[in-house]
Write an enzyme that holds these catalytic residues in place. Structure first.
Site, PDB file in Angstrom:
ATOM      1  N   GLU A   1       0.862  -1.205   0.000  1.00 51.06           N
ATOM      2  CA  GLU A   1       0.000   0.000   0.000  1.00 51.06           C
ATOM      3  C   GLU A   1       0.887   1.240   0.000  1.00 51.06           C
ATOM      4  O   GLU A   1       0.724   2.155   0.814  1.00 51.06           O
ATOM      5  CB  GLU A   1      -0.904  -0.005   1.232  1.00 51.06           C
ATOM      6  CG  GLU A   1      -1.705  -1.308   1.385  1.00 51.06           C
ATOM      7  CD  GLU A   1      -2.547  -1.382   2.656  1.00 51.06           C
ATOM      8  OE1 GLU A   1      -2.039  -0.962   3.716  1.00 51.06           O
ATOM      9  OE2 GLU A   1      -3.700  -1.830   2.578  1.00 51.06           O
TER      10      GLU A   1
ATOM     11  N   CYS B   1     -10.243  -0.140   8.072  1.00 54.18           N
ATOM     12  CA  CYS B   1      -9.732   1.188   8.419  1.00 54.18           C
ATOM     13  C   CYS B   1     -10.423   2.316   7.682  1.00 54.18           C
ATOM     14  O   CYS B   1     -10.595   3.402   8.220  1.00 54.18           O
ATOM     15  CB  CYS B   1      -8.216   1.259   8.242  1.00 54.18           C
ATOM     16  SG  CYS B   1      -7.637   1.072   6.574  1.00 54.18           S
TER      17      CYS B   1
END
Lengths: 655, 655
Positions: A320, A416
């Site tokens: 990421e 998240c």
């Protein structure tokens, strides 16, 4: 930078804005209740979260095993923080009693010495603080502190703040340069930005010192990750990218060198941005010019070489993470919603450090495009990843696209993004204004009521408009005594010919421009009115010539909104569509799901057409097909994929 | 197709060709000796192979552990096969004595019952044949059989053939539909194509039956991979893409459904192509129309929807696999050298099954572009992966490009490509002609001398030219008695206006075209001459409109050679270069490393320029920069990266 002034005024406003109120209502009525159900494992279609249950088990009120990620606790505290913003905002107290119960439960799960983390308490109490590189204890502590600060600010209640302080004091005891203390720092930054916030509500210098300790230890050699890895006999937790990869790949967590030496934005995008949000805050509070310089370097590299036009950051799925300068592929982009949320947070700290409009320009770009794209218009579906080009039929066939979804999903295993969207939309009022002595900066054009203090006087500023669809914004000032104040209005980077009118008279702008703000410096009286006119003609953006994937292409933007082509309006094979250099755009009212939005139409070209009747060779020497005229309809990027599954692309060939 | 005739004549020729002789000499003088050193762990800069040592240990002549991959044995047998082609070709016998020693060693490593595999013999003798999905025993057997056939054909020596037959008989005993036999098939196909070859030299029907068994069992349910996985207690060997992924992802090894039901090219590209090479061969030998139909379907899907213009196949790195129809990214392409070699092999079997020039068109495309690109002009460096666009400065920053190299490497941990290149270049003579009764097909224009039999008469065909650089090819026929023969000359798909002259007279072509061949049907006499003129004007190729990545772009081809832009000639930011629709190409002689090759020059455009003096914004509303004229120099793709590290791209914007 020698003229730091580390005091900024309180500029929390009441949002009164047609566009944003819709989103804030979705957060209040849909996202927060849904998340509460999720935390309590009451959503049939989602994997159980176990997050509340873990606290019960850690508190000794229930038997069982810990379940979920090593950072599962943070889902609870991020939810509390989101609720806190609701309480401080519209005053909806639906969840206040529930939060109080959760706070009591969290307190019960806290250990004698202040330690608080359900994963280690339940699963491996002897292993506390033994794996900072991978195990998120300090990250979870950071989210608890943020929740505590927000809940205290919203309600004045101190119970959670006390829990946070006990935990922080414990951490302060465990970590530090003294013999017997650990010279470690978190694998996932977050506590840094939380400690600066805790300092601001408590004025306890030791919290700032602890923050500085974490920041300054980062990247020192011998490397702390190696030391703790050796101490625990080379065990590791994460193995998705090979054994101990998270320990070995220091750049992933920005621990490859000391922060004051860092020059490039690298590694996991959210880690980078949480870290530098904290560092920028710390640099301002402690007037540290070296740390401030590092923040400026990272900001410049990130936003001038590694940011998507949508304000997305993180070009690669693996880790990421950021990629290389100017390597910004559209279809394999990661551009996590949370990373753009963190970019908004970092931008605010940069504005507070050095008020320059370019930080707010980026903040606006991230907020109105990638952050909003993260949530469906129904508030019930979310994108974790926000590419700028999606071709649904390719997704299943190539693992390059494993992270990409063509439609928003209900929830995620690693939850998240939805809680972060709830936090940022709830705290939007904190991002609109900035008050430094007698200068009130207007960073975002969001309808709002602000009460502020200047020279000991209380004044009110009312902002009204129909942004982001219309560029006319009006400000009215109210106060009993006249006041000397500079109203610094951001002139957005996208606007070629802004106008400012003060009490009906055109305000001369050139001499008053500073760092991207038009500064209206005067003695203000009750009822003074300022009108800002930001003409919103659609414009084309071109990328830097080094951006390999975007040569010859343009993106369309109107006001702060980046547009895209969707299959719903334009058919398939969007890659064959092109925009003539001379094409003129017409604004049209969105219909159905897009009601209230401005779509753009223009005459374009279809370079070639798939002919289902006649098989076409994969490669052919045939002359270039004659392009055919086709009306192109552009839709705000943030609103894509709200009308079923289909192709989408932001960057379009220009011919 | 009802008019199958499964007999094809012997058409192995002597290559006498300036272009190819250079490569064949490199194989003989550089690749084969280097590989022999590698197999014996005598290369300092490479990881030891242990391949010969493993045989010594298995033969009980040395103590030690097995090292290397589960398929390490095949490195030895592929090397033997490559040497065999040298022996049958130019008659270089340097390595014959060495091969005989290796054969003796292999024989010593063979077990009493015929079993032969050093990994299992040394490491896990009890686990033989327990994990076909992952463990390559049948794959290694296939390569041993291929080597044995080739070595027997080259030398007439039977020792290795006997070893191969004992192994095959053992396999035939273990596998089959009878009670007590295993109804399994290889996770990595290869034995299928080897068994058809073994059948052709031995005429033993049982080898063909065994081949058909493996082909027909594939993809049946209950699934054999599941059954053996359960039998051995759910252990697995490969975990790079998750536990037991190679067992669970059936499509990876084309075991997701029975072959006669398969319609799309999926999974690991080399597995797919080895498998269908075998199936096509089997279908011809056994006149199986269903299997032939499956081959045609897979061929069409592969070459009309999933093949790069360079003849590369396998669009994705993950699993070295095919992707979706029309999803052909240039910069993340896998396009393994071995996959294009296997495509050449498959093409030959398709030609033998159904002589249509389109198979040879693809064979030529793969051979002259991707296969050749796999080896440096020095014969000492190799590409495993052959993307169509490389931007060196991006490679390290994004894991998307982990498989991509900007310069050829000396050797690989998994050493499949260099030995495969040596095999195919050595066996080139088998791909030029095809003889079916009284039709002699010319599939490749490679200078060569062929001796063939037709109607009981021995004839000679001499082919000469300067292909691929010049399009004039001359054929001379020699034989004592006149003969009735159809000479079927492939008219390449890239050539718009081919001409054929017979004994100095223009041959009327239209009525004589069949399936892409111009058929010169006549009574031939000693000294008859045929001239083929294939005008080689540079042409532009355009991709099917569904290919998302190639809209508005063209590739340049001259003759069979696909061209690319390289930084060495054109500077950096190749993505900013464009070709005018009207641009005319000039042919120029390559210099230095490119001596003997044709480069192409034309006037092009540079759309935008990076200005190192003046920082440019990442995104800007500035008007489109004025393109500047720039001469573009195109280089044969296969020869790229022989002049240092730099950018390269095949597909260029057309303006």
């Amino acid at each position: 930078m020698s003229d730091y002034n580390n005091s900024i005024g309180n500029t929390r406003a009441q949002v009164v804005d047609g566009f944003w109120t819709t989103y804030q209502k979705l957060v209040r009525d849909v996202v927060i209740p849904y998340q509460w159900d999720a935390l309590n494992d009451r959503i049939d279609e989602a994997e159980p979260s176990h997050a509340i249950e873990n606290f019960r088990i850690a508190a000794g009120r229930q038997q069982g095993e810990h379940h979920g990620m090593v950072f599962q606790d943070s889902d609870v505290t991020k939810w509390i923080e989101a609720v806190a913003y609701q309480l401080s905002g519209a005053g909806d107290s639906t969840y206040e009693a529930i939060v109080d119960e959760v706070v009591e439960l969290i307190g019960a799960a806290q250990q004698e010495d202040g330690y608080l983390n359900t994963y280690f308490t339940v699963k491996a109490p002897a292993d506390r603080w033994s794996n900072l590189a991978e195990c998120h204890e300090l990250y979870c502590a950071g989210h608890l502190i943020e929740a505590a600060v927000a809940y205290y600010q919203a309600t004045g209640k101190t119970a959670l703040l006390e829990i946070a302080r006990r935990l922080t004091d414990h951490i302060d005891h465990v970590f530090g340069p003294a013999p017997g203390q650990l010279r470690g720092y978190p694998g996932h930054p977050e506590i840094e930005l939380a400690l600066t916030r805790l300092y601001e509500v408590t004025n306890e210098e030791r919290y700032l010192r602890l923050c500085r300790f974490f920041v300054e230890e980062r990247g020192r050699t011998p490397h702390f990750y190696d030391e703790e890895y050796a101490r625990r006999g080379h065990t590791f937790y994460w193995h998705s990218h090979g054994p101990a990869w998270m320990i070995k790949d220091r750049a992933y967590s920005q621990a490859h060198e000391p922060i004051v030496q860092q020059t490039k934005a690298v590694g996991h995008a959210v880690r980078l941005l949480y870290l530098y949000t904290g560092v920028a805050h710390l640099a301002r509070l402690s007037n540290d010019t070296q740390q401030a310089a590092a923040c400026h370097r990272i900001w410049d590299n990130l936003t001038q070489r590694q940011m998507y036009v949508t304000g997305g950051v993180g070009a690669q799925s693996h880790g990421e993470a950021l990629a290389s300068d100017y390597d910004l592929p559209s279809d394999t982009a990661y551009a996590e919603s949370c990373a753009s949320i963190a970019l908004v947070m970092f931008a605010r700290r940069m504005l507070e450090l050095t008020p320059e409009a370019r930080y707010a320009d980026v903040m606006e770009r991230a907020l109105y495009n990638t952050v909003l794209a993260g949530m469906a218009l129904d508030g019930r579906h979310f994108f974790y990843v926000n590419p700028l080009e999606v071709h649904p039929s390719d997704l299943a066939g190539n693992h390059l696209y494993d992270h990409v979804k063509a439609v928003r999903q209900r929830w995620f295993g690693c939850a998240c993004c939805p809680p972060n969207i709830a936090r940022i939309l709830g705290a939007l009022d904190q991002y609109i204004y900035l008050l430094r002595q007698d200068v009130l900066y207007v960073n975002l054009y969001i309808g709002s009521d602000l009460r502020f203090e200047v020279a000991g006087k209380t004044w009110h500023l009312q902002q009204r408009g129909n942004y982001p669809w219309q560029g006319k914004i009006s400000f009215t000032l109210r106060g009993h005594e006249s006041v000397s104040l500079t109203l610094a209005l951001r002139m957005p980077d996208w606007c070629a010919a802004p106008e400012v009118w003060v009490n009906g008279e055109r305000f001369e702008s050139e001499a008053s421009m500073l760092a991207g703000y038009l500064r209206v410096e005067r003695e203000w009286s009750e009822g003074d009115r300022v009108d800002v006119i930001l003409p919103m003609s659609p414009v084309r953006l071109r990328a830097h010539p080094a951006v390999r994937k975007l040569a010859g292409k343009v993106a369309v933007q109107r006001g702060p909104i980046v547009y895209c082509l969707e299959q719903a309006d334009n058919g398939t094979e969007l890659h064959q569509l092109a925009l003539a250099q001379t094409a003129v755009f017409t604004e049209v009212d969105g219909q159905g799901a897009l009601e209230g939005m401005v779509q753009l139409k223009t005459e374009g070209l279809r370079l070639a057409t798939v002919d289902p009747e006649q098989p076409q060779s994969l490669y052919s020497q045939a002359a270039a097909p004659r392009p055919s005229a086709q009306t192109l309809t552009f839709t705000p990027y943030f609103a894509w994929a709200n009308r079923g599954e289909g192709e989408m692309r932001v960057w379009v060939d220009e011919r």
